[in-house]
Design a protein around this motif. Structure first.
Motif, PDB file in Angstrom:
ATOM      1  N   VAL A 113      -6.984  -6.221  -7.330  1.00  0.00           N
ATOM      2  CA  VAL A 113      -7.881  -6.685  -6.274  1.00  0.00           C
ATOM      3  C   VAL A 113      -8.606  -5.472  -5.708  1.00  0.00           C
ATOM      4  O   VAL A 113      -7.999  -4.435  -5.467  1.00  0.00           O
ATOM      5  CB  VAL A 113      -7.086  -7.404  -5.157  1.00  0.00           C
ATOM      6  CG1 VAL A 113      -7.990  -7.750  -3.985  1.00  0.00           C
ATOM      7  CG2 VAL A 113      -6.421  -8.649  -5.710  1.00  0.00           C
ATOM      8  N   ARG A 114      -9.880  -5.626  -5.521  1.00  0.00           N
ATOM      9  CA  ARG A 114     -10.688  -4.565  -4.926  1.00  0.00           C
ATOM     10  C   ARG A 114     -11.183  -5.021  -3.562  1.00  0.00           C
ATOM     11  O   ARG A 114     -11.238  -6.223  -3.284  1.00  0.00           O
ATOM     12  CB  ARG A 114     -11.853  -4.202  -5.837  1.00  0.00           C
ATOM     13  CG  ARG A 114     -11.370  -3.578  -7.147  1.00  0.00           C
ATOM     14  CD  ARG A 114     -12.504  -3.048  -7.980  1.00  0.00           C
ATOM     15  NE  ARG A 114     -12.003  -2.359  -9.146  1.00  0.00           N
ATOM     16  CZ  ARG A 114     -11.748  -1.056  -9.208  1.00  0.00           C
ATOM     17  NH1 ARG A 114     -11.957  -0.296  -8.157  1.00  0.00           N
ATOM     18  NH2 ARG A 114     -11.300  -0.506 -10.325  1.00  0.00           N
ATOM     19  N   ILE A 115     -11.552  -4.054  -2.729  1.00  0.00           N
ATOM     20  CA  ILE A 115     -12.003  -4.343  -1.368  1.00  0.00           C
ATOM     21  C   ILE A 115     -13.448  -3.905  -1.235  1.00  0.00           C
ATOM     22  O   ILE A 115     -13.791  -2.758  -1.516  1.00  0.00           O
ATOM     23  CB  ILE A 115     -11.133  -3.588  -0.328  1.00  0.00           C
ATOM     24  CG1 ILE A 115      -9.646  -3.865  -0.543  1.00  0.00           C
ATOM     25  CG2 ILE A 115     -11.580  -3.935   1.093  1.00  0.00           C
ATOM     26  CD1 ILE A 115      -9.275  -5.342  -0.521  1.00  0.00           C
ATOM     27  N   GLU A 116     -14.297  -4.839  -0.797  1.00  0.00           N
ATOM     28  CA  GLU A 116     -15.699  -4.475  -0.603  1.00  0.00           C
ATOM     29  C   GLU A 116     -16.143  -4.825   0.807  1.00  0.00           C
ATOM     30  O   GLU A 116     -15.621  -5.749   1.431  1.00  0.00           O
ATOM     31  CB  GLU A 116     -16.605  -5.127  -1.642  1.00  0.00           C
ATOM     32  CG  GLU A 116     -16.789  -6.594  -1.508  1.00  0.00           C
ATOM     33  CD  GLU A 116     -17.745  -7.171  -2.571  1.00  0.00           C
ATOM     34  OE1 GLU A 116     -18.125  -6.458  -3.522  1.00  0.00           O
ATOM     35  OE2 GLU A 116     -18.105  -8.341  -2.430  1.00  0.00           O
ATOM     36  N   LEU A 117     -17.092  -4.059   1.292  1.00  0.00           N
ATOM     37  CA  LEU A 117     -17.677  -4.317   2.605  1.00  0.00           C
ATOM     38  C   LEU A 117     -18.568  -5.550   2.533  1.00  0.00           C
ATOM     39  O   LEU A 117     -19.252  -5.769   1.530  1.00  0.00           O
ATOM     40  CB  LEU A 117     -18.535  -3.141   3.057  1.00  0.00           C
ATOM     41  CG  LEU A 117     -17.837  -1.847   3.423  1.00  0.00           C
ATOM     42  CD1 LEU A 117     -18.868  -0.766   3.738  1.00  0.00           C
ATOM     43  CD2 LEU A 117     -16.913  -2.051   4.600  1.00  0.00           C
ATOM     44  N   SER A 139      -2.277  -4.776   5.810  1.00  0.00           N
ATOM     45  CA  SER A 139      -2.428  -5.272   7.184  1.00  0.00           C
ATOM     46  C   SER A 139      -3.830  -5.017   7.725  1.00  0.00           C
ATOM     47  O   SER A 139      -4.423  -5.887   8.370  1.00  0.00           O
ATOM     48  CB  SER A 139      -1.403  -4.606   8.108  1.00  0.00           C
ATOM     49  OG  SER A 139      -0.104  -4.964   7.721  1.00  0.00           O
ATOM     50  N   LEU A 140      -4.358  -3.821   7.463  1.00  0.00           N
ATOM     51  CA  LEU A 140      -5.715  -3.508   7.929  1.00  0.00           C
ATOM     52  C   LEU A 140      -6.744  -4.396   7.250  1.00  0.00           C
ATOM     53  O   LEU A 140      -7.653  -4.917   7.906  1.00  0.00           O
ATOM     54  CB  LEU A 140      -6.030  -2.032   7.660  1.00  0.00           C
ATOM     55  CG  LEU A 140      -5.258  -1.012   8.483  1.00  0.00           C
ATOM     56  CD1 LEU A 140      -5.511   0.395   7.966  1.00  0.00           C
ATOM     57  CD2 LEU A 140      -5.622  -1.129   9.953  1.00  0.00           C
ATOM     58  N   VAL A 141      -6.604  -4.568   5.947  1.00  0.00           N
ATOM     59  CA  VAL A 141      -7.542  -5.414   5.204  1.00  0.00           C
ATOM     60  C   VAL A 141      -7.443  -6.856   5.697  1.00  0.00           C
ATOM     61  O   VAL A 141      -8.474  -7.532   5.863  1.00  0.00           O
ATOM     62  CB  VAL A 141      -7.307  -5.306   3.684  1.00  0.00           C
ATOM     63  CG1 VAL A 141      -8.077  -6.390   2.928  1.00  0.00           C
ATOM     64  CG2 VAL A 141      -7.713  -3.926   3.181  1.00  0.00           C
TER      65      VAL A 141
END
Length: 153
Positions: free
Chosen positions: A99-103, A76-78
């Motif tokens: 899946v990765r999260i990047e800025l 939800s935050l992503v």
């Protein structure tokens, strides 16, 4: 002569705990006031800070573990941060199911802006203290915080 009853006996530790809670709430209110114009929640800010601590983009599961929340909360935050263009989902180069999260650049800009706001909120809160008092307070808080090896960002 009045004597203290057990119910009315001074409780210095209880008073100190109450003061710390009141100060924490006051700092959170001030910090939240600085975040509102940026359009970000405290939980989203925490997630951005956490992503920034990793050398390479973390997996969603890594974030959930680090933040000590269920994976659905991270999703939800992503979702919200991705909609705002502050993070993006990227495929893992070695496992296409991950899946990765990047800025994004906007996410890094947001972090800089919010860190500045956080410093302003802290400065406002600490204004009554001298430099020496701030150093003493910092040392005392470090002694308390550093006792918790499992703390998150």
């Amino acid at each position: 002569m009045r004597t203290s009853t057990p119910d009315r006996a001074p409780d210095p530790d209880g008073l100190l705990a109450e003061q710390l809670l009141r100060l924490t709430r006051r700092l959170q209110r001030a910090h939240k006031g600085y975040m509102e114009p940026v359009g970000i929640t405290p939980a989203q800010f925490r997630l951005l800070r956490t992503v920034a601590h990793y050398e390479e983009p973390p997996r969603m599961a890594d974030l959930a573990a680090r933040l000590e929340v269920v994976p659905r909360a991270v999703t939800s935050l992503v979702d919200g941060l991705e909609t705002a263009g502050r993070v993006r989902r990227v495929p893992d180069p070695s496992n296409r199911r991950v899946v990765r999260i990047e800025l994004t650049d906007a996410g890094r800009d947001t972090l800089r802006e919010l860190r500045s706001a956080r410093r302003a909120a802290a400065e406002e809160m600490l204004a009554p203290l001298t430099v020496e008092q701030r150093e003493v307070l910092g040392g005392l808080l470090s002694a308390l915080v550093d006792r918790d090896p499992g703390r998150a960002c």
